[in-house]
Design a protein around this motif. Structure first.
Motif: not given
Length: 379
Positions: A273-274, A276-277, A184-187
């Motif tokens: 969200q953080q 997940a990032n 769900k995150g931005d790698d």
């Protein structure tokens, strides 16, 4: 048939395998994950009590096969001493009662044999062992002699996932938790540095990456303390192979409150969200570190086949990156079946079959919580 017992950490497991054709006759495993999850990791004393309660029941459920048994096998190294002991005691008692020989099995050798559960082992072989307690690159010769080509100097791959998950307020074990959240995150949200980048040392180090996760969590929990990671130049940098020490310091341009903690809360206040990032960025760099060091190994080794074993080898991102790596070196990639990646008695039974055929029985079974694979012969 051989009955094998595995209890090196937090899984109580029993398996029965035919020595003639490697067919699995019986298998049962009782996981302790739920009991340990509330503590964020394995509690040795609790593991010992749970093994003591579970093993007699699991063994008794295999009673119908006792008459056909030819030997009893058990993990005796390495592992938690208080976890190994219940398995060894049970194996000795059963072997005495049934008048059968004992076979001692190295837990890590068991993981290697998880690649060949249904057939003969194929050598020579390169192996990446990634688990909660170990991260190693192994070379195994045609004659079955193991060489440890590289290992972690601090945390293991799996351990770094467990600890990072704990800092993010996730559950235990951390591997599946990080992997699922990372989807769900931005790698690329966090530019975590690649450990040992540019060095030629064939080793792993995950403590620095874990610390970067800690700092990211702290900064999000309390924005009043941004942190900087800077190289310490007090000893100088002489060459590309020199160790560079890093210091983590608070930036004083915005002040420090005495209420601020250096350790992230387990009930993290980080936005979802953080989280997940961070998880995605950590997973990407942790897997890149595995591949980066493996490239060094592949540059000096000529493997026709390469196996990946251990509980942490179930990570899907790592598997995908390993497939690309082995394809680029025209090397056959072997994985243990997913259900047998983590600790289990089936792999112990398979390793025991090899020792049974060599009549390698144990006259004085001893426990070795710490042991080395270097120069160990597995066939």
């Amino acid at each position: 048939m051989i009955l094998a017992i595995e209890s090196s950490c937090d899984d109580s497991s029993v398996a029965i395998m035919k020595a003639s054709d490697f067919s699995l006759i019986h298998y049962e495993k009782i996981s302790q994950e739920k009991e340990h999850a509330k503590y964020g990791g394995v509690v040795p004393e609790l593991a010992a009590r749970l093994h003591t309660a579970a093993l007699p029941k699991v063994i008794l459920r295999a009673k119908e096969h006792f008459k056909a048994l030819k030997a009893i096998a058990v993990t005796n190294e390495p592992g938690l001493s208080v976890s190994l002991l219940p398995g060894i005691v049970a194996a000795k008692a059963l072997a005495t009662a049934l008048n059968l020989p004992l076979i001692s099995v190295n837990h890590l050798v068991g993981h290697i044999y998880s690649l060949f559960l249904e057939g003969p082992i194929k050598l020579p072989l390169g192996v990446l062992l990634v688990s909660g307690g170990h991260t190693m690159i192994l070379g195994i010769s045609k004659t079955g002699v193991i060489s440890v080509l590289g290992a972690t100097s601090d945390d293991s791959f799996g351990e770094s996932f467990d600890k990072s998950a704990k800092m993010l307020g996730l559950g235990y074990p951390g591997g599946p938790q990080i992997q699922n959240l990372a989807l769900k995150g931005d790698d690329r949200a966090y530019d975590f540095s690649l450990p040992l980048k540019g060095t030629k040392r064939l080793e792993y180090s995950f403590s620095g990456l874990k610390n970067q996760v800690r700092l990211a969590c702290l900064e999000l929990e309390n924005s009043r303390i941004p942190y900087s990671v800077i190289p310490r130049l007090d000893r100088g940098i002489s060459s590309e192979n020199s160790r560079i020490s890093y210091s983590v310091i608070p930036r004083l341009d915005r002040g420090i409150s005495s209420e601020n903690s250096r350790i992230p809360s387990e009930n993290s206040r980080i936005p979802s969200q953080q989280k997940a990032n961070i998880a995605a960025s950590f997973e990407r760099v942790a897997c890149l570190h595995i591949i980066d060091r493996l490239k060094l190994a592949f540059s000096s080794q000529k493997w026709a086949r390469f196996g990946v074993v251990g509980g942490a080898s179930a990570n899907l991102r790592l598997r995908s990156m390993l497939e690309s790596l082995c394809a680029s070196y025209d090397c056959e990639l072997l994985f243990a079946p997913l259900e047998y990646c983590s600790d289990n008695a089936v792999m112990i039974a398979r390793a025991a079959v090899a020792k049974y055929h060599n009549k390698d029985f144990c006259q004085n079974l001893e426990m070795h919580p710490r042991s080395s694979l270097e120069n160990l012969k597995i066939i």
